[in-house]
Design an enzyme around this catalytic site. Structure first.
Site, PDB file in Angstrom:
ATOM      1  N   TYR A  24       0.843  -1.198   0.000  1.00  0.00           N
ATOM      2  CA  TYR A  24       0.000   0.000   0.000  1.00  0.00           C
ATOM      3  C   TYR A  24       0.880   1.250   0.000  1.00  0.00           C
ATOM      4  CZ  TYR A  24      -4.526   2.282   0.597  1.00  0.00           C
ATOM      5  OH  TYR A  24      -5.683   3.017   0.397  1.00  0.00           O
ATOM      6  N   SER A  26       3.035   3.841  -2.959  1.00  0.00           N
ATOM      7  CA  SER A  26       2.597   4.734  -4.033  1.00  0.00           C
ATOM      8  C   SER A  26       1.688   4.025  -5.025  1.00  0.00           C
ATOM      9  CB  SER A  26       3.824   5.297  -4.757  1.00  0.00           C
ATOM     10  OG  SER A  26       3.446   6.050  -5.888  1.00  0.00           O
ATOM     11  N   GLN A  27       2.125   2.895  -5.574  1.00  0.00           N
ATOM     12  CA  GLN A  27       1.317   2.173  -6.551  1.00  0.00           C
ATOM     13  C   GLN A  27       0.142   1.449  -5.904  1.00  0.00           C
ATOM     14  OE1 GLN A  27       1.215   2.069  -9.824  1.00  0.00           O
ATOM     15  NE2 GLN A  27       2.951   3.447 -10.127  1.00  0.00           N
ATOM     16  N   SER A  52       0.710   1.117   7.061  1.00  0.00           N
ATOM     17  CA  SER A  52      -0.180   1.055   5.905  1.00  0.00           C
ATOM     18  C   SER A  52      -1.519   0.400   6.249  1.00  0.00           C
ATOM     19  CB  SER A  52       0.485   0.278   4.762  1.00  0.00           C
ATOM     20  OG  SER A  52       1.609   0.973   4.272  1.00  0.00           O
ATOM     21  N   ASP A  82      10.695  -4.120  -5.397  1.00  0.00           N
ATOM     22  CA  ASP A  82      11.376  -5.254  -6.021  1.00  0.00           C
ATOM     23  C   ASP A  82      12.167  -6.083  -5.018  1.00  0.00           C
ATOM     24  OD1 ASP A  82      10.513  -4.649  -8.616  1.00  0.00           O
ATOM     25  OD2 ASP A  82      12.198  -3.311  -8.980  1.00  0.00           O
ATOM     26  N   HIS A 107       5.830  -4.155 -12.575  1.00  0.00           N
ATOM     27  CA  HIS A 107       7.195  -4.053 -13.099  1.00  0.00           C
ATOM     28  C   HIS A 107       7.694  -5.481 -13.257  1.00  0.00           C
ATOM     29  CE1 HIS A 107      11.218  -2.828 -13.876  1.00  0.00           C
ATOM     30  NE2 HIS A 107      11.694  -3.019 -12.661  1.00  0.00           N
ATOM     31  N   GLY A 133       2.297   6.758  -8.555  1.00  0.00           N
ATOM     32  CA  GLY A 133       0.955   6.483  -8.070  1.00  0.00           C
ATOM     33  C   GLY A 133       0.103   7.715  -7.826  1.00  0.00           C
ATOM     34  N   ASP A 190      12.758   0.002 -18.673  1.00  0.00           N
ATOM     35  CA  ASP A 190      12.470   0.754 -17.459  1.00  0.00           C
ATOM     36  C   ASP A 190      13.744   0.989 -16.653  1.00  0.00           C
ATOM     37  OD1 ASP A 190      10.208   1.761 -15.611  1.00  0.00           O
ATOM     38  OD2 ASP A 190      11.376   0.482 -14.268  1.00  0.00           O
ATOM     39  N   GLU A 194      15.656   4.689 -16.085  1.00  0.00           N
ATOM     40  CA  GLU A 194      15.933   5.197 -14.739  1.00  0.00           C
ATOM     41  C   GLU A 194      17.413   5.506 -14.548  1.00  0.00           C
ATOM     42  OE1 GLU A 194      12.430   2.574 -12.476  1.00  0.00           O
ATOM     43  OE2 GLU A 194      14.527   1.937 -12.404  1.00  0.00           O
TER      44      GLU A 194
END
Length: 328
Positions: A24, A26-27, A52, A82, A107, A133, A190, A194
């Protein structure tokens, strides 16, 4: 690349399905709230000891610990960092993931590098919004959405792509446009973006520009405004209208100077450096280095963060930004 819009996607494939959003941050928060507002049955999976848990409850969502959220879920979204996904999957998801469920990622890191290897009887999909997000949520509430990518790594049920697209529609992404790609393509591009441009390259350019001006005897406050503060103004122009939209939005002096001098900064050696970054990503060298960093407790990352926070650029920036904070 085929682009999917609202008319191409049926969100009803998710109606009556239990959707477990693990994480829970940002995304996780943005997607869970948008799915809920789209009429889907959402439950958030987090640790009961974490903050969260209460945030999700206050947002009006159902909350459970990871294992309980996964039990009976038709779609399980791995919206966790990740570095912790493999452990959460091993401890809580794998023992409770039902046959025929869809395991979804935002991702491709864990799947591309085989850090998570799902069973053959589940769908493995990705729905990756191309936005942080907070902006996803803003766009959704404004009646639109951010673009997204969808991928199918494993189609056990024959409905994997429909589920991925339905999730995109639940986020509002089909209003903007959804592109189909692969896990590997998403992961490699991705990470490269970055490291070489968005996060790594941009900060290095800003720091180098700041140091050049300060070493040249110019006030750090002036250097900050010229090489950092105005960066957002320029990237906003590029985002809206591409390079030509940006050139149209700046002075002729800026356009001529930029076009005739930029190759002194980004040289053939810069391209070679970018190529080595991509090679490290594709070969798994970066993955191995990052995994070793997790195992060591992020010691090097924390040291780099501490060093970065002490840079004159950062100190100057904090002081300037305080001047512009709104006083209540």
């Amino acid at each position: 690349m085929h682009i999917f819009h609202d008319a191409d996607v049926d969100i009803n494939v998710l109606k009556g399905k239990k959707i477990a959003v693990l994480g829970y941050g940002s995304q996780g928060r943005a997607q869970a709230l948008c799915f809920h507002d789209s009429g889907l049955d959402v439950i958030v999976g987090v640790r009961k000891t974490g903050k969260s848990w209460h945030v999700a409850q206050e947002d009006g969502l159902k909350v459970a610990e990871f294992a309980d959220a996964v039990k009976g879920a038709d779609v399980v979204l791995m919206l966790l960092p990740d570095e912790i996904q493999p452990d959460i999957y091993k401890d809580f998801v794998a023992p409770n993931l039902k046959k025929g469920a869809a395991l979804e990622f935002a991702h491709g890191f864990a799947i591309t590098y085989k850090l998570i290897q799902p069973p053959k009887d589940v769908d493995v999909i990705m729905m990756a919004p191309k936005s942080p997000g907070a902006m996803e949520r803003v766009q959704f509430l404004e009646g639109f959405g951010v673009p997204a990518l969808v991928c199918v790594h494993q189609d056990a049920t024959g409905n994997a792509k429909k589920i991925a697209l339905a999730l995109a529609k639940g986020l509002g992404a089909t209003r903007a446009g959804v592109f189909e790609t692969t896990f590997d393509n998403e992961t490699y591009t991705d990470l490269f973006g970055e490291q070489s441009v968005l996060c790594g390259g941009m900060t290095a350019m800003i720091a180098a520009g700041f140091k050049t001006l300060v070493d040249g005897g110019y006030p750090p406050e002036m250097a900050y405004f010229e090489v950092l503060h105005e960066t957002k103004l320029i990237t906003d122009l590029i985002n809206k209208g591409g390079f030509m939209g940006m050139w149209d939005g700046v002075s002729n002096t800026a356009e001529f100077g930029g076009m005739t001098r930029r190759d002194r900064v980004i040289t053939p050696e810069s391209y070679k450096g970018m190529r080595t970054i991509l090679d490290d990503i594709e070969s798994g060298k970066f993955k191995d280095e990052w995994r070793a960093e997790w195992a060591a407790g992020l010691v090097n990352l924390k040291t780099m963060e501490a060093d970065e926070s002490k840079l004159q650029l950062e100190v100057t920036g904090r002081e300037i930004r305080q001047l512009f904070e709104r006083k209540n």
